[in-house]
Design an enzyme around this catalytic site. Sequence first.
Site, PDB file in Angstrom:
ATOM      1  N   GLU A 179       1.403  -6.299  -8.052  1.00 49.46           N
ATOM      2  CA  GLU A 179       0.835  -6.802  -6.801  1.00 49.46           C
ATOM      3  C   GLU A 179       0.914  -8.330  -6.722  1.00 49.46           C
ATOM      4  O   GLU A 179       1.250  -8.894  -5.679  1.00 49.46           O
ATOM      5  CB  GLU A 179      -0.602  -6.309  -6.658  1.00 49.46           C
ATOM      6  CG  GLU A 179      -0.671  -4.796  -6.450  1.00 49.46           C
ATOM      7  CD  GLU A 179      -2.076  -4.227  -6.536  1.00 49.46           C
ATOM      8  OE1 GLU A 179      -2.213  -3.000  -6.351  1.00 49.46           O
ATOM      9  OE2 GLU A 179      -3.040  -4.979  -6.786  1.00 49.46           O
TER      10      GLU A 179
ATOM     11  N   TYR B  19       0.819  -1.215   0.000  1.00 48.85           N
ATOM     12  CA  TYR B  19       0.000   0.000   0.000  1.00 48.85           C
ATOM     13  C   TYR B  19       0.857   1.272   0.000  1.00 48.85           C
ATOM     14  O   TYR B  19       0.404   2.331   0.443  1.00 48.85           O
ATOM     15  CB  TYR B  19      -0.954  -0.007   1.194  1.00 48.85           C
ATOM     16  CG  TYR B  19      -2.202  -0.856   0.962  1.00 48.85           C
ATOM     17  CD1 TYR B  19      -3.095  -0.552  -0.078  1.00 48.85           C
ATOM     18  CD2 TYR B  19      -2.503  -1.940   1.785  1.00 48.85           C
ATOM     19  CE1 TYR B  19      -4.240  -1.315  -0.290  1.00 48.85           C
ATOM     20  CE2 TYR B  19      -3.660  -2.706   1.578  1.00 48.85           C
ATOM     21  CZ  TYR B  19      -4.512  -2.378   0.537  1.00 48.85           C
ATOM     22  OH  TYR B  19      -5.662  -3.125   0.331  1.00 48.85           O
TER      23      TYR B  19
ATOM     24  N   PHE C  58      -5.444   7.556   6.626  1.00 46.34           N
ATOM     25  CA  PHE C  58      -5.917   6.207   6.933  1.00 46.34           C
ATOM     26  C   PHE C  58      -4.813   5.143   6.847  1.00 46.34           C
ATOM     27  O   PHE C  58      -5.058   3.963   7.104  1.00 46.34           O
ATOM     28  CB  PHE C  58      -7.087   5.822   6.013  1.00 46.34           C
ATOM     29  CG  PHE C  58      -6.752   5.782   4.535  1.00 46.34           C
ATOM     30  CD1 PHE C  58      -6.195   4.643   3.965  1.00 46.34           C
ATOM     31  CD2 PHE C  58      -7.006   6.870   3.711  1.00 46.34           C
ATOM     32  CE1 PHE C  58      -5.888   4.594   2.615  1.00 46.34           C
ATOM     33  CE2 PHE C  58      -6.709   6.825   2.351  1.00 46.34           C
ATOM     34  CZ  PHE C  58      -6.146   5.688   1.806  1.00 46.34           C
TER      35      PHE C  58
HETATM   36  N1  UDP Z   1      -9.045   2.887   2.927  1.00 48.01           N
HETATM   37  C1  UDP Z   1      -9.338   3.336   4.210  1.00 48.01           C
HETATM   38  N2  UDP Z   1      -9.847   4.611   4.364  1.00 48.01           N
HETATM   39  C2  UDP Z   1     -10.066   5.438   3.303  1.00 48.01           C
HETATM   40  C3  UDP Z   1      -9.770   4.977   2.004  1.00 48.01           C
HETATM   41  C4  UDP Z   1      -9.265   3.694   1.855  1.00 48.01           C
HETATM   42  O1  UDP Z   1      -9.146   2.628   5.192  1.00 48.01           O
HETATM   43  O2  UDP Z   1     -10.528   6.574   3.499  1.00 48.01           O
HETATM   44  C5  UDP Z   1      -8.520   1.523   2.752  1.00 48.01           C
HETATM   45  C6  UDP Z   1      -9.549   0.538   2.202  1.00 48.01           C
HETATM   46  O3  UDP Z   1      -9.324  -0.738   2.805  1.00 48.01           O
HETATM   47  C7  UDP Z   1      -9.205   0.531   0.726  1.00 48.01           C
HETATM   48  C8  UDP Z   1      -7.678   0.658   0.764  1.00 48.01           C
HETATM   49  O4  UDP Z   1      -7.438   1.558   1.840  1.00 48.01           O
HETATM   50  O5  UDP Z   1      -9.655  -0.646   0.085  1.00 48.01           O
HETATM   51  C9  UDP Z   1      -7.041   1.194  -0.495  1.00 48.01           C
HETATM   52  O6  UDP Z   1      -7.680   2.411  -0.845  1.00 48.01           O
HETATM   53  P1  UDP Z   1      -8.071   2.716  -2.362  1.00 48.01           P
HETATM   54  O7  UDP Z   1      -8.504   4.139  -2.426  1.00 48.01           O
HETATM   55  O8  UDP Z   1      -6.967   2.281  -3.259  1.00 48.01           O
HETATM   56  O9  UDP Z   1      -9.380   1.823  -2.573  1.00 48.01           O
HETATM   57  P2  UDP Z   1      -9.606   0.484  -3.432  1.00 48.01           P
HETATM   58  O10 UDP Z   1      -8.738   0.560  -4.647  1.00 48.01           O
HETATM   59  O11 UDP Z   1      -9.257  -0.665  -2.528  1.00 48.01           O
HETATM   60  O12 UDP Z   1     -11.079   0.497  -3.771  1.00 48.01           O
END
Ligand code: UDP
Length: 140
Positions: A128, A51, A59
């Site tokens: 990934e 990540y 977050f």
């Molecule tokens: N996440 C979080 N808070 C936020 C945004 C994201 O905890 O405000 C976490 C959530 O588990 C998410 C991951 O971080 O799936 C990665 O964020 P991303 O924006 O890449 O979302 P995704 O691609 O997983 O939909």
Amino acid sequence: MYTDFTFSIIKPNAVRTGKTGPILAMINEAGFEIAAMRMVRLTKPQAESFYAIHNGKPFFEGLIEFMTSGPVVVMILRHENAVEQFRKLIGSTDPAKAEPGTIRKLYAVSVQMNAVHGSDSVENAAIEAGFFFSRIERFL
Ligand code: UDP
Ligand code: MG
């Protein structure tokens, strides 16, 4: 290069509460082929690299703590136009905004604990998947 694949993780909240089977069934029923799969417990450095793009965001620390809190299931999935089709199947990051019938709508408990990861591009899917599987072309 073969591009009809994506990478997914069943996150700790879903594994812990016995949703691995139901989520795998949804993935299969949606026509995805599970090309490779393992259960692993992420270390903190692994979760931080995975990540890395979110490092510094408010977050981030909570996300790392969550993702290392228990075992996860990592998978390479094959399907025509897999990245886009899988993002459709999982739904929005925020379960409150996810479409009915999506995996996140059914199994997410919060934005953080949103049950599944799906790569956002084929390039990222390859990167990934490479964290967990060596020579991924063997599976494609
Ligand atoms: N996440 C979080 N808070 C936020 C945004 C994201 O905890 O405000 C976490 C959530 O588990 C998410 C991951 O971080 O799936 C990665 O964020 P991303 O924006 O890449 O979302 P995704 O691609 O997983 O939909
Ligand atoms: Mg993302």
